[in-house]
Design a protein around this motif. Structure first.
Motif, PDB file in Angstrom:
ATOM      1  N   PHE A 294       0.819  -1.209   0.000  1.00 36.39           N
ATOM      2  CA  PHE A 294       0.000   0.000   0.000  1.00 36.39           C
ATOM      3  C   PHE A 294       0.853   1.258   0.000  1.00 36.39           C
ATOM      4  N   THR A 295       1.915   1.248   0.771  1.00 37.34           N
ATOM      5  CA  THR A 295       2.856   2.362   0.736  1.00 37.34           C
ATOM      6  C   THR A 295       4.240   1.853   1.106  1.00 37.34           C
ATOM      7  N   THR A 296       5.254   2.465   0.535  1.00 41.97           N
ATOM      8  CA  THR A 296       6.612   2.168   0.958  1.00 41.97           C
ATOM      9  C   THR A 296       6.774   2.614   2.416  1.00 41.97           C
ATOM     10  N   ARG A 297       7.844   2.201   3.030  1.00 46.13           N
ATOM     11  CA  ARG A 297       8.051   2.485   4.448  1.00 46.13           C
ATOM     12  C   ARG A 297       8.046   3.999   4.699  1.00 46.13           C
ATOM     13  N   GLY A 324      -3.565  12.246   7.431  1.00 42.70           N
ATOM     14  CA  GLY A 324      -2.785  12.921   6.400  1.00 42.70           C
ATOM     15  C   GLY A 324      -1.311  12.585   6.499  1.00 42.70           C
ATOM     16  N   ALA A 325      -0.816  12.459   7.734  1.00 41.15           N
ATOM     17  CA  ALA A 325       0.592  12.157   7.927  1.00 41.15           C
ATOM     18  C   ALA A 325       0.944  10.757   7.446  1.00 41.15           C
ATOM     19  N   SER A 326      -0.048   9.830   7.497  1.00 38.30           N
ATOM     20  CA  SER A 326       0.217   8.448   7.103  1.00 38.30           C
ATOM     21  C   SER A 326      -0.305   8.116   5.713  1.00 38.30           C
ATOM     22  N   ALA A 327      -0.582   9.130   4.907  1.00 39.03           N
ATOM     23  CA  ALA A 327      -1.039   8.895   3.536  1.00 39.03           C
ATOM     24  C   ALA A 327       0.027   8.131   2.760  1.00 39.03           C
ATOM     25  N   PRO A 328      -0.389   7.291   1.798  1.00 40.81           N
ATOM     26  CA  PRO A 328       0.603   6.494   1.067  1.00 40.81           C
ATOM     27  C   PRO A 328       1.560   7.354   0.258  1.00 40.81           C
ATOM     28  N   ALA A 329       2.816   6.926   0.229  1.00 41.89           N
ATOM     29  CA  ALA A 329       3.795   7.591  -0.622  1.00 41.89           C
ATOM     30  C   ALA A 329       3.414   7.378  -2.077  1.00 41.89           C
ATOM     31  N   PHE A 355      -0.356   4.307  -7.401  1.00 47.72           N
ATOM     32  CA  PHE A 355       0.157   4.198  -6.028  1.00 47.72           C
ATOM     33  C   PHE A 355      -0.974   3.810  -5.084  1.00 47.72           C
ATOM     34  N   GLY A 356      -0.619   3.526  -3.838  1.00 49.15           N
ATOM     35  CA  GLY A 356      -1.621   3.042  -2.886  1.00 49.15           C
ATOM     36  C   GLY A 356      -2.105   1.659  -3.280  1.00 49.15           C
ATOM     37  N   ILE A 357      -1.191   0.807  -3.742  1.00 49.98           N
ATOM     38  CA  ILE A 357      -1.556  -0.498  -4.297  1.00 49.98           C
ATOM     39  C   ILE A 357      -1.935  -1.482  -3.194  1.00 49.98           C
ATOM     40  N   GLY A 374      -7.133   6.880  -0.859  1.00 47.58           N
ATOM     41  CA  GLY A 374      -5.841   7.518  -0.618  1.00 47.58           C
ATOM     42  C   GLY A 374      -4.855   7.255  -1.721  1.00 47.58           C
ATOM     43  N   GLY A 375      -5.145   6.222  -2.548  1.00 49.19           N
ATOM     44  CA  GLY A 375      -4.280   5.882  -3.669  1.00 49.19           C
ATOM     45  C   GLY A 375      -4.849   6.363  -4.985  1.00 49.19           C
ATOM     46  N   SER A 376      -4.245   5.904  -6.077  1.00 49.54           N
ATOM     47  CA  SER A 376      -4.733   6.272  -7.407  1.00 49.54           C
ATOM     48  C   SER A 376      -6.078   5.596  -7.662  1.00 49.54           C
ATOM     49  N   LEU A 377      -6.791   6.053  -8.671  1.00 45.60           N
ATOM     50  CA  LEU A 377      -8.169   5.630  -8.895  1.00 45.60           C
ATOM     51  C   LEU A 377      -8.288   4.629 -10.036  1.00 45.60           C
ATOM     52  N   GLY A 378      -9.161   3.633  -9.858  1.00 46.85           N
ATOM     53  CA  GLY A 378      -9.479   2.695 -10.924  1.00 46.85           C
ATOM     54  C   GLY A 378      -8.608   1.454 -10.942  1.00 46.85           C
TER      55      GLY A 378
END
Length: 386
Positions: A294-297, A324-329, A355-357, A374-378
């Motif tokens: 979902f997000t890199t470290r 907001g602070a923990s949103a995916p890179a 992103f946000g996989i 929080g990630g990309s759409l679709g």
């Protein structure tokens, strides 16, 4: 002498002197400063809503150096399959090769393909009125769904919904997340956290609140196989069904629970120190496992874990700020593992278009990619040629 004095006075005329603020403004400024200082003191003195546990997280693998996590752009040329679901958490296929995925608004979509394999317009298949995450077809053609608000569901081909389980051992299933189905019809699924929702405070607390559950279709009862998991997430059976994997997102690891053999009923670590937060797990025809990251470290999260005082302070902040602070890179990442737990390779989109996989699912020569809010759409896909 009088003339000299007059000239001296005149020579100071027109010189700029610093102007003093009116006393009322000075008092206002001092009062505001006092309020701020008092607010900070009160904030520090108010007890934290959590009691964090110290954890020295392992050093994150480098994405730049050589090795399986090495940076590449394999996901950068992803093709949009459908944008009807904005946050397609999980992806599965029926016996006819049609794609099914859920969205955070409760809708489950079906995407057919033409003879050339091109995706057609998405259709709404069902609406759970909840948040469907995991999806898998059983042997009877029913779509089994883990819905984080509704529990474990079964949806027949006409779209009718039945609740299979929303309790275990007399207690609620708090957050049914992902699943896999064995050949005998048994359903293995994760109950992510007894928090009942995704919250940054659970990351800061660093205590295990998740479980791995099993639903028996014969007895129609659920049992707890494994508890004490750090945000139990993706679930996948091995090809021989001798073990089942469950992702522990907040400790960057995949845990293996043995179903057969001398280790039956025990668990161990399948793979650890992943380069990010593992989400869903799928198995391909070769028995390999694909994991959405979902997000890199997040370096500040690892630093927070080593400092319980800081974690406690962070947990006092409003949830909106913490989220907001923990949103995916903005870095797309998926990983491929052998049946023995060896990291075979990683797939990246360093540009962050994808992103946000949450899900990477191999099907008919493509890797299908799902995401969460929080990630990309679709839904997207890339060719599996390396």
């Amino acid at each position: 002498m009088p003339n000299a004095q007059i000239r001296s006075v005149k020579s100071t005329e027109g010189v700029n002197r610093p102007k003093r603020l009116p006393s009322k403004m000075r008092r206002l400024g001092l009062s505001l400063l006092a309020v701020i200082v008092l607010g900070v003191i009160v904030f520090l003195l108010v007890p934290s809503p959590i009691e964090p546990v110290k954890w020295l997280a392992p050093t994150a693998p480098s994405l730049e150096e050589t090795g399986p996590w090495k940076l590449n752009n394999k996901l950068s040329a992803a093709q949009l399959v459908t944008d009807a679901p904005k946050s397609p958490e999980f992806i599965t296929f029926d016996k006819d090769g049609q794609l099914f995925t859920g969205d955070s608004d409760g809708k489950i979509y079906k995407v057919p393909f033409d003879a050339e394999g091109n995706p057609q317009k998405a259709q709404v298949f069902a609406d759970t009125k909840g948040t469907p995450n995991g999806l898998k077809f059983d042997a009877n053609g029913n779509l089994i769904v883990t819905d984080i608000k509704k529990g474990l569901l079964s949806i027949n081909p006409s779209g009718s919904i039945e609740v299979l389980a929303n309790q275990v051992d007399g207690k609620p299933i708090y957050l049914a997340n992902e699943l896999d189905i064995a050949k005998d019809g048994s359903i293995y699924f994760s109950d992510t956290s007894n928090y009942g929702r995704v919250t940054f405070r659970e990351i800061a607390e660093n205590k295990p609140h998740g479980r791995l559950l099993k639903y028996d279709p014969m007895t129609k009862q659920s049992t707890v196989l494994l508890e004490g998991l750090y945000f139990a997430n993706g679930v996948a059976l091995s090809a021989d069904e001798d073990f089942v994997l469950v992702a522990e997102s907040y400790h960057y690891q995949l845990t293996r629970y043995w179903l057969k053999g001398s280790k039956k009923g025990t668990s161990d670590i399948f793979s650890n120190n992943l380069a990010g937060f593992p989400d869903n797990i799928t198995r391909d025809e070769q028995g390999r496992f694909w994991v959405g990251i979902f997000t890199t470290r997040l370096s500040f999260v690892d630093q927070m874990h080593s400092n319980p005082w800081l974690a406690g302070i962070m947990a006092k902040l409003p949830e909106s700020l913490l989220s907001g602070a923990s949103a995916p890179a903005k870095h797309g990442l998926a990983a491929e593992f052998s049946p023995q737990g060896e990291l075979i390779g990683s797939w990246h989109d360093p540009e962050g278009s994808l992103f946000g996989i949450t899900t990477a699912a191999s099907h008919n020569g493509y890797l299908y990619i799902g995401t969460a809010p929080g990630g990309s759409l679709g839904v997207h896909r890339v060719l599996l040629t390396k």
